[in-house]
Design a protein around this motif. Structure first.
Motif, mmCIF file in Angstrom:
data_model
loop_
_atom_site.group_PDB
_atom_site.id
_atom_site.type_symbol
_atom_site.label_atom_id
_atom_site.label_comp_id
_atom_site.label_asym_id
_atom_site.label_seq_id
_atom_site.Cartn_x
_atom_site.Cartn_y
_atom_site.Cartn_z
ATOM 1 N N ARG A 29 0.859 -1.186 0.000
ATOM 2 C CA ARG A 29 0.000 0.000 0.000
ATOM 3 C C ARG A 29 0.886 1.223 0.000
ATOM 4 N NH1 ARG A 29 -5.040 -1.657 2.320
ATOM 5 N NH2 ARG A 29 -5.830 0.463 2.522
ATOM 6 N N VAL A 30 0.441 2.239 -0.725
ATOM 7 C CA VAL A 30 1.135 3.533 -0.698
ATOM 8 C C VAL A 30 0.906 4.186 0.662
ATOM 9 C CG1 VAL A 30 1.161 5.859 -1.672
ATOM 10 C CG2 VAL A 30 0.878 3.881 -3.188
ATOM 11 N N LEU A 31 1.969 4.701 1.256
ATOM 12 C CA LEU A 31 1.839 5.509 2.474
ATOM 13 C C LEU A 31 2.047 6.969 2.084
ATOM 14 C CD1 LEU A 31 1.634 5.803 5.594
ATOM 15 C CD2 LEU A 31 4.131 5.613 5.661
ATOM 16 N N GLN A 35 -2.650 9.537 7.579
ATOM 17 C CA GLN A 35 -3.681 9.958 8.537
ATOM 18 C C GLN A 35 -4.919 9.064 8.513
ATOM 19 O OE1 GLN A 35 -3.026 12.535 10.849
ATOM 20 N NE2 GLN A 35 -1.066 11.919 9.971
ATOM 21 N N SER A 36 -5.067 8.286 7.471
ATOM 22 C CA SER A 36 -6.146 7.291 7.431
ATOM 23 C C SER A 36 -5.572 5.881 7.476
ATOM 24 C CB SER A 36 -6.980 7.459 6.151
ATOM 25 O OG SER A 36 -7.676 8.673 6.191
ATOM 26 N N LEU A 37 -4.468 5.671 6.755
ATOM 27 C CA LEU A 37 -3.912 4.322 6.663
ATOM 28 C C LEU A 37 -3.357 3.832 8.006
ATOM 29 C CD1 LEU A 37 -3.197 1.859 5.006
ATOM 30 C CD2 LEU A 37 -1.157 3.044 4.171
ATOM 31 N N ILE A 38 -2.625 4.680 8.694
ATOM 32 C CA ILE A 38 -2.025 4.232 9.964
ATOM 33 C C ILE A 38 -3.107 3.907 11.010
ATOM 34 C CG2 ILE A 38 -0.458 4.867 11.854
ATOM 35 C CD1 ILE A 38 0.974 4.225 9.204
ATOM 36 N N GLY A 111 -1.880 15.150 6.152
ATOM 37 C CA GLY A 111 -2.814 14.542 5.190
ATOM 38 C C GLY A 111 -2.695 15.180 3.817
ATOM 39 N N THR A 112 -2.852 14.365 2.786
ATOM 40 C CA THR A 112 -2.738 14.863 1.414
ATOM 41 C C THR A 112 -4.101 14.828 0.720
ATOM 42 O OG1 THR A 112 -2.327 12.669 0.470
ATOM 43 C CG2 THR A 112 -0.398 13.890 1.276
ATOM 44 N N VAL A 113 -4.255 15.716 -0.251
ATOM 45 C CA VAL A 113 -5.520 15.753 -1.003
ATOM 46 C C VAL A 113 -5.667 14.471 -1.823
ATOM 47 C CG1 VAL A 113 -6.848 17.014 -2.731
ATOM 48 C CG2 VAL A 113 -5.421 18.272 -1.078
ATOM 49 N N GLY A 124 -15.670 11.503 3.668
ATOM 50 C CA GLY A 124 -14.532 12.382 3.371
ATOM 51 C C GLY A 124 -15.001 13.700 2.781
ATOM 52 N N ASP A 125 -14.162 14.711 2.917
ATOM 53 C CA ASP A 125 -14.534 16.043 2.418
ATOM 54 C C ASP A 125 -14.083 16.283 0.979
ATOM 55 O OD1 ASP A 125 -15.785 17.240 4.808
ATOM 56 O OD2 ASP A 125 -13.826 16.895 5.718
ATOM 57 N N TRP A 126 -12.866 15.848 0.637
ATOM 58 C CA TRP A 126 -12.321 16.178 -0.682
ATOM 59 C C TRP A 126 -13.062 15.487 -1.818
ATOM 60 C CZ3 TRP A 126 -9.700 20.153 -2.160
ATOM 61 C CH2 TRP A 126 -8.857 20.803 -1.272
HETATM 62 C C1 FAD Z 1 -8.419 12.535 13.742
HETATM 63 C C2 FAD Z 1 -8.697 12.504 12.274
HETATM 64 C C3 FAD Z 1 -9.786 13.200 11.792
HETATM 65 C C4 FAD Z 1 -10.058 13.199 10.430
HETATM 66 N N1 FAD Z 1 -11.136 13.920 9.976
HETATM 67 C C5 FAD Z 1 -11.374 13.975 8.647
HETATM 68 C C6 FAD Z 1 -12.443 14.761 8.137
HETATM 69 O O1 FAD Z 1 -13.171 15.449 8.855
HETATM 70 N N2 FAD Z 1 -12.649 14.763 6.796
HETATM 71 C C7 FAD Z 1 -11.846 14.055 5.930
HETATM 72 O O2 FAD Z 1 -12.068 14.109 4.729
HETATM 73 N N3 FAD Z 1 -10.810 13.319 6.382
HETATM 74 C C8 FAD Z 1 -10.558 13.271 7.719
HETATM 75 N N4 FAD Z 1 -9.492 12.523 8.178
HETATM 76 C C9 FAD Z 1 -8.673 11.775 7.200
HETATM 77 C C10 FAD Z 1 -7.548 12.659 6.684
HETATM 78 O O3 FAD Z 1 -8.081 13.723 5.919
HETATM 79 C C11 FAD Z 1 -6.538 11.871 5.803
HETATM 80 O O4 FAD Z 1 -5.475 12.685 5.620
HETATM 81 C C12 FAD Z 1 -6.971 11.450 4.437
HETATM 82 O O5 FAD Z 1 -8.151 10.726 4.491
HETATM 83 C C13 FAD Z 1 -5.929 10.532 3.757
HETATM 84 O O6 FAD Z 1 -4.837 11.245 3.352
HETATM 85 P P1 FAD Z 1 -3.358 10.722 3.687
HETATM 86 O O7 FAD Z 1 -2.425 11.497 2.830
HETATM 87 O O8 FAD Z 1 -3.126 10.744 5.153
HETATM 88 O O9 FAD Z 1 -3.422 9.216 3.131
HETATM 89 P P2 FAD Z 1 -2.913 7.855 3.777
HETATM 90 O O10 FAD Z 1 -3.533 7.646 5.119
HETATM 91 O O11 FAD Z 1 -1.450 7.751 3.681
HETATM 92 O O12 FAD Z 1 -3.557 6.835 2.709
HETATM 93 C C14 FAD Z 1 -4.955 6.606 2.667
HETATM 94 C C15 FAD Z 1 -5.228 5.509 1.624
HETATM 95 O O13 FAD Z 1 -4.994 6.025 0.306
HETATM 96 C C16 FAD Z 1 -3.954 5.282 -0.340
HETATM 97 N N5 FAD Z 1 -3.121 6.258 -1.044
HETATM 98 C C17 FAD Z 1 -2.647 7.434 -0.565
HETATM 99 N N6 FAD Z 1 -1.979 8.088 -1.525
HETATM 100 C C18 FAD Z 1 -2.034 7.314 -2.622
HETATM 101 C C19 FAD Z 1 -1.536 7.459 -3.938
HETATM 102 N N7 FAD Z 1 -0.837 8.550 -4.319
HETATM 103 N N8 FAD Z 1 -1.779 6.491 -4.841
HETATM 104 C C20 FAD Z 1 -2.493 5.388 -4.483
HETATM 105 N N9 FAD Z 1 -3.000 5.196 -3.247
HETATM 106 C C21 FAD Z 1 -2.762 6.149 -2.331
HETATM 107 C C22 FAD Z 1 -3.192 4.568 0.778
HETATM 108 O O14 FAD Z 1 -2.555 3.405 0.310
HETATM 109 C C23 FAD Z 1 -4.324 4.290 1.761
HETATM 110 O O15 FAD Z 1 -5.038 3.149 1.350
HETATM 111 C C24 FAD Z 1 -9.211 12.488 9.523
HETATM 112 C C25 FAD Z 1 -8.106 11.795 10.022
HETATM 113 C C26 FAD Z 1 -7.847 11.798 11.379
HETATM 114 C C27 FAD Z 1 -6.649 11.049 11.896
#
Ligand code: FAD
Length: 292
Positions: A29-31, A35-38, A111-113, A124-126
């Motif tokens: 899985r891509v990390l 913020q969601s995966l961990i 967190g990334t878009v 999710g919001d985005w």
């Molecule tokens: C306390 C808390 C509150 C939150 N509240 C909200 C909220 O109100 N609204 C909201 O929208 N989100 C919320 N989130 C989620 C947050 O916005 C995450 O950042 C977002 O959902 C995932 O982004 P990330 O970069 O952290 O992805 P990661 O957690 O790294 O990855 C998420 C998933 O996407 C995959 N992935 C990521 N990047 C790629 C890529 N480039 N190509 C292929 N697969 C990929 C990963 O493999 C994984 O399966 C919350 C998180 C936390 C911890």
């Protein structure tokens, strides 16, 4: 809980990340921001054998506006969008609004878009924003890069058009013209919570004040974010009157298919989706100087 055992690879380049993903297939899985995966791994809802960390890939850490397109690379953080100077322009008001209400400032720092879109959480919001703004994703697969419109990208809860061994490289938004404004309306129990209901609206007007194009999408209203095509069609080509806004809101309530949970009943959330569409349309129009 602590996650199940996993291996960790820090990718040295986008090519390296892609090669590792191709080699490992379903095991990897891509990390991105994590913020969601961990959290999912800590709850053992996800048990990837290998994480391919893309955080070191500076060439994927960009937000740029070029030839009528806003592009965000795979590790462009929510916080970078929030702080971008162009976000203050009226035409970007939909992105402006959402960039301040995704999770909380600490989560937005990492967190990334693109990660959020790839995660495709039903609340999710985005995802709703990307639908309303008709965004597209750039996905790298074995056959090379391809562009996927957001409607095809969002397949089902936590499922997207990104297949095993692939990665999303960027998300792209068309630069709206000066007669465009948007609004993101989110009801949450407290800062940092996922939406009880949320609505993304973007409206472009013709010179005569009629609607050239409307984008309307709901979050927390079904398995994944959903476009309210009926409401978009109702508005297109029309002067945005109070009656029309009411009809669009009613269409959104009908389209919403939420689940009952601690945040509210199905009936409440369906009604809320309509109320938020009405508010969102009025705010977008007010930003364009139109009282409705
Ligand atoms: C306390 C808390 C509150 C939150 N509240 C909200 C909220 O109100 N609204 C909201 O929208 N989100 C919320 N989130 C989620 C947050 O916005 C995450 O950042 C977002 O959902 C995932 O982004 P990330 O970069 O952290 O992805 P990661 O957690 O790294 O990855 C998420 C998933 O996407 C995959 N992935 C990521 N990047 C790629 C890529 N480039 N190509 C292929 N697969 C990929 C990963 O493999 C994984 O399966 C919350 C998180 C936390 C911890």
């Amino acid at each position: 809980m602590i996650p199940a055992a996993f291996d960790y690879i820090r990718a040295g380049s986008a090519d390296d990340a892609f090669a590792q993903l191709q080699r490992l297939g379903a095991d990897a899985r891509v990390l991105a921001g994590g913020q969601s995966l961990i959290p999912a791994m800590r709850f053992r809802l996800a048990r990837p054998a290998v994480l391919v960390d893309i955080n070191g890939l500076k060439d994927l850490d960009y937000i740029r506006i070029d030839s009528g397109t806003l592009s965000m690379g795979a590790i462009a953080r929510d916080s970078a969008v929030e702080r971008a100077p162009w976000i203050q322009e009226r035409k970007w008001s939909l992105l402006h609004d959402v960039s301040r209400v995704v999770a909380d400032p600490v989560v937005r720092q990492m967190g990334t878009v693109v990660g959020s879109l790839c995660h495709n959480d039903p609340s999710g919001d985005w995802t709703a924003v990307a639908l309303a703004a008709r965004a597209e994703l750039v996905v790298r697969g074995a056959a090379g890069e391809r562009t996927v419109g957001i409607d095809d990208f969002l397949v089902d809860s936590f499922t997207t058009a990104v297949q095993e061994g692939e990665m999303a490289l960027a998300v792209r938004f068309s630069v709206p013209d000066d007669r465009t404004a948007g609004s993101y309306q989110k009801v949450e129990r407290k800062v940092g919570d996922y939406a009880t209901a949320a609505v993304a609206v973007q409206v472009s007007l013709n010179a005569d004040g009629t609607v050239r194009e409307a984008g309307i999408a709901l979050s927390a209203a079904g398995p994944c974010a959903v476009r309210v095509a009926e409401a978009e069609a109702l508005l297109k080509g029309q002067a945005p009157t109070a009656d029309l806004i009411k009809a669009a809101a009613d269409a959104a309530s009908r389209k919403s298919e939420p689940q009952a949970d601690l945040r509210g009943s199905i009936e409440y959330k369906k009604n809320l989706a309509g109320v938020l569409v009405s508010r969102g349309l009025r705010q977008a129009l007010a930003r364009l100087g139109v009282q409705s």
